[in-house]
Each structure stands twice: as structure tokens, then as C-alpha cells.
Design a protein around this motif. Sequence first.
Motif, mmCIF file in Angstrom:
data_model
loop_
_atom_site.group_PDB
_atom_site.id
_atom_site.type_symbol
_atom_site.label_atom_id
_atom_site.label_comp_id
_atom_site.label_asym_id
_atom_site.label_seq_id
_atom_site.Cartn_x
_atom_site.Cartn_y
_atom_site.Cartn_z
ATOM 1 N N ILE A 148 0.805 -1.231 0.000
ATOM 2 C CA ILE A 148 0.000 0.000 0.000
ATOM 3 C C ILE A 148 0.838 1.282 0.000
ATOM 4 C CG2 ILE A 148 -1.607 1.370 1.397
ATOM 5 C CD1 ILE A 148 -3.073 -1.230 2.049
ATOM 6 N N LEU A 152 0.590 3.701 -3.739
ATOM 7 C CA LEU A 152 -0.110 4.975 -3.874
ATOM 8 C C LEU A 152 0.896 6.116 -4.017
ATOM 9 C CD1 LEU A 152 -2.795 4.411 -1.088
ATOM 10 C CD2 LEU A 152 -2.891 3.769 -3.483
ATOM 11 N N SER A 153 1.697 6.046 -5.051
ATOM 12 C CA SER A 153 2.740 7.051 -5.229
ATOM 13 C C SER A 153 2.818 7.489 -6.685
ATOM 14 C CB SER A 153 4.096 6.504 -4.786
ATOM 15 O OG SER A 153 4.565 5.536 -5.698
ATOM 16 N N ILE A 163 -6.233 8.626 -6.141
ATOM 17 C CA ILE A 163 -6.440 7.173 -6.164
ATOM 18 C C ILE A 163 -7.482 6.801 -5.117
ATOM 19 C CG2 ILE A 163 -5.404 4.920 -5.670
ATOM 20 C CD1 ILE A 163 -2.776 5.986 -6.781
ATOM 21 N N SER A 164 -8.481 6.023 -5.544
ATOM 22 C CA SER A 164 -9.428 5.404 -4.612
ATOM 23 C C SER A 164 -9.010 3.948 -4.426
ATOM 24 C CB SER A 164 -10.858 5.474 -5.158
ATOM 25 O OG SER A 164 -11.371 6.779 -5.072
ATOM 26 N N LEU A 165 -8.718 3.595 -3.190
ATOM 27 C CA LEU A 165 -8.230 2.246 -2.880
ATOM 28 C C LEU A 165 -9.367 1.412 -2.311
ATOM 29 C CD1 LEU A 165 -5.726 0.383 -2.698
ATOM 30 C CD2 LEU A 165 -5.396 1.244 -0.375
ATOM 31 N N THR A 184 -4.133 3.120 6.701
ATOM 32 C CA THR A 184 -3.847 3.640 5.358
ATOM 33 C C THR A 184 -4.125 5.140 5.286
ATOM 34 O OG1 THR A 184 -4.435 1.498 4.376
ATOM 35 C CG2 THR A 184 -4.396 3.398 2.901
ATOM 36 N N LEU A 191 -1.706 11.146 -2.973
ATOM 37 C CA LEU A 191 -2.604 10.676 -4.029
ATOM 38 C C LEU A 191 -3.870 10.001 -3.491
ATOM 39 C CD1 LEU A 191 -0.207 9.150 -6.734
ATOM 40 C CD2 LEU A 191 -1.272 11.401 -6.681
ATOM 41 N N LEU A 192 -3.884 9.663 -2.204
ATOM 42 C CA LEU A 192 -5.011 8.890 -1.676
ATOM 43 C C LEU A 192 -6.268 9.750 -1.587
ATOM 44 C CD1 LEU A 192 -6.047 6.234 -0.544
ATOM 45 C CD2 LEU A 192 -5.343 7.009 1.735
ATOM 46 N N HIS A 193 -7.307 9.329 -2.313
ATOM 47 C CA HIS A 193 -8.586 10.043 -2.314
ATOM 48 C C HIS A 193 -9.533 9.452 -1.274
ATOM 49 C CE1 HIS A 193 -12.096 12.154 -3.714
ATOM 50 N NE2 HIS A 193 -12.699 11.043 -4.083
ATOM 51 N N VAL A 195 -10.569 5.349 0.904
ATOM 52 C CA VAL A 195 -10.344 3.916 1.105
ATOM 53 C C VAL A 195 -11.684 3.279 1.432
ATOM 54 C CG1 VAL A 195 -9.066 2.148 2.368
ATOM 55 C CG2 VAL A 195 -8.063 4.418 2.073
#
Length: 481
Positions: A148, A152-153, A163-165, A184, A191-193, A195
Motif C-alpha cells: 500500500i 499509492l505514489s 487514487i481510490s483504494l 492507510t 494521491l489517496l482520495h 479507502v
Amino acid sequence: MAKFVLAGKTDCPHYAKAELLADRLQRSLPNFRIQKISILPHEWKEWLDATCKRNGWKHEQSPMVWRELVDHGGKGILLGDFSDFLEHCQDYYNITSDMSTDIMLSVAAENLETKMNLIAEEQHRVSLIKPLHIWISSALSSTCHFLIPYLLSAEVFPHVSAISLHLLDLEGNMEELQWLRMETEDLALRLLHQVTIHTDLEQAFREADVIVLLDEGWSEDSDRGNEEEVKKKTVKGISDRYREYGQLIDTMANKDVKVIVSGDSFVNLRCSLLLDNVHSIDSHQFVTVATQLENEAKAIVAKKLKVRTSDITNVIVWGNISGSFYIDLQRAKVFNYDGAIKGPAFFSQPAKSILQGRKWLETDFQDLVRCQRAAVTSKTCQAAAMTVTNGMLAVLKAWNGVCSPDEVFSMGVLCPGYYNLPDGIVLSIPVTFTDGRWSVLCDVTVGDELKERLQLYASELRQEKELGSENCTMVINKVDS
């Protein structure tokens, strides 16, 4: 310092009156601070119940006021409703409110309108964000925990803004997934939008742009008695699961989705089963990762030649990644070798010319690669998660255009027409990437001995597929005869 919290329904007149009184206090008193929490009317009761339960309070109406113990720690002290707040302000600060009912109602209506406008603006802002949707199965595995932070990089996805994880674990515990989601989010990755977590297939692979399928815990649920029965039960479970995965990917995922199958068990078989059940997505979008085997082979060669593992390039893995395979050094290069011939940093030599002993390459070397991962697993008592992660990241970077066109990767792909291999079989073969698309490396020598090996590997994979079918007994007898 006095810090108060004022919470109430957005359209509540008494909340509006308390809000203006608090603003007046904050302007007049340098050490007075107020935090306002405006709750939509239909959400108020649920929010109130949860807040009171968390703090051990009893309160029924809007607004609710409490004091935060900034200097002393501990939970806040409930003051009460508007009347209690007004009385407190009169007693302690000699300040009161004489707002009329008409003004209270006007301010309350304005508050509601402002709140709804803010919500609409936020919804519009979110709608403009087009995140990349990444799904990971077996999300509670140790590999996922390593994966993870690096996945997400911008290094892996250089042209992505969000990014949607989506974390999927069908055998997982919802509470453990909740903790993984929190951990997370705590990484604060740019970038994490968002989870999301899933323990069923209801939403699985919806709008997926990238899917990473990690090892499932097949062996843990299997009877450890008869080895053949264990394998049959395991393959049957894999077949059922991956046929369903394939159908879901076909209907739910985006048509340009990238699917990576990884792990230590039945990797080629799992990818092949997906492809059997996908009809609307190009087979080039499905790969298995042999990079871990490549790197393990590089490490063994590097140790023998006394160079760094990174000094070995272009190792090829042929065959069944988690079964029978062959490590080929025909294109492998060695940099920084301390031998009779030396050159600058960019100078390399063919690995086979340095390793002259054919017997070692065909016997000991192949066996050492097969045992390398098992040795790491036995010493650490867990899967070699770091090397699996590193292998997947290398392939994803190449797939997203972050690699040299001369770099060789070994990947399990559908091979019709390549090296006279049969249809419907996923084998590891050498590929290169150009502009984010892979193509089979044709500039390799495939002699009679290697062709024979490939046919044996294909036969092994056919038998694995047949083992998972309903008439597996009849098919196996036919193959044996």
C-alpha cells in the motif's frame, strides 16, 4: 483560556441565537474561544445520540453546549442547552442576548441555506475528481501491508492525481479491515482520495482501473490428509473463486483495466481461469508476475560473481511461475564484475560467458532458485512479502511507462501463437514494454530443449485446470493413459 463547543441543528432558531451570542463573546473577550458544529436537521438525532453516548451525557434538544478542558485534559463538561449557555454568559461575563424571534428565525433560515450551498459546492468539487480505482484482494495479507505505501505514489502512477483504494478480503474480519483502512488513511499519502473495505463480492471490482489479486488462504482450510485430495480440493476452490472473479471483472471493471495476479500458489492457473471468463476485455490486460523469481535468480548469480544484485539484468523466467519453471540467462548481463576485462559503469558482460560452467547453470542454479523463497519463508515464518511487492511494483511502473524499452520482464501471459504453445495457457515468457504496452520478446533463442520444456509446462497447467473441473477424474485418467 475558555473554549466552548456549540452544536445544533442548522435550522434551529436557538442555535442561531447562541451562535451570535458566542460571536459577541469572542469579539469582546481575548481568551474566549468557540467551536461551532452545524448539523443538518435529518442527521441531528443520530449525531446527538452518538456524541452523548461517547461522553456519557444526557441531552435531548438543539442546541447543545459544552466546555472543553483545554488546560486539564479529560472529557468536556456539558453545559446544557441555549438557556443554560445564556445563563452562564450572564453570570460569568455579564453579557446577554436580546435578539427578537423574527431575527432568530431569519438567521436560522440563512444558516440552513448556507449549509446546503456548502454541501453542494463540496459535492461538485468531489465530482470533478476522477480518481484511479485500485482493487486489492486478500487485503489482510502481509504483502498488502508492504504494498500500500509504495503503490499509492506518483513514482508508480506518474500521470494520476487521485487514487481510490478498495480493499477486499472475503475471509477477512471487518474490524481488522477497519483498522487497515484507518492505518492507510493515517499515512497521509498525497494521491489517496478514499479507502473502502469489502468482505463480500457485492461491489467487487466496480469501476476498477487496476486490480491486484494476491494469494488467497487456500491451504489453511484444506484437509491435510491425502496430498492428491488436498490439491484437488484446493484447485476446485480456486477454480470456483476465479471463475466468479473473472465474470465480475468482465461486467464491473473498466475495459482498459490492468489485472495483476501474484503470490506463491497456482498463479498461472488463477490468471488462466480469469481469462476463460472474461469476454469483453483484451487478454493483454491480464498478467502474472515472475519478477520475484527473476530477482531471486539475480541474487544467486550476484552472490556467485561477487557483485550487487542490481548489477544483474535481463534474467528470463519460462514456464509455470508457482510450479515448474526454467531460469534462462541467455540475455543476462553483468555490470561491475571484477574480472580480467573491466570498463566504465555502463560496461556489461554476458552472464553466461562469465559463468562458464553449464552443469552448474542447468542443475545447482535451477535448484537454488527453487529453494530460495522457501528458505526465506522458513527463516522468517512468513511469506516473502517484500520481494513479492517489489516485483509487482516493477511491473506496474513498466506498464505505466516508467521503464526503458530495452528492459526485459518475465510475465505470465496468454501465449497463443508464441513458441508453438497451445491456446488457453498462461505461461511466463520474456516481454518488453513500450508506451505502456507489453509485447513478446522475439529476439531470444528457443532451442529444441527449451521447446520441450515449454510443452511440459503447458501440459502441467492443462492438468491443473482439468483438476478443477467437475469431470476431473475422467480427464486425469485420459491424460495418464
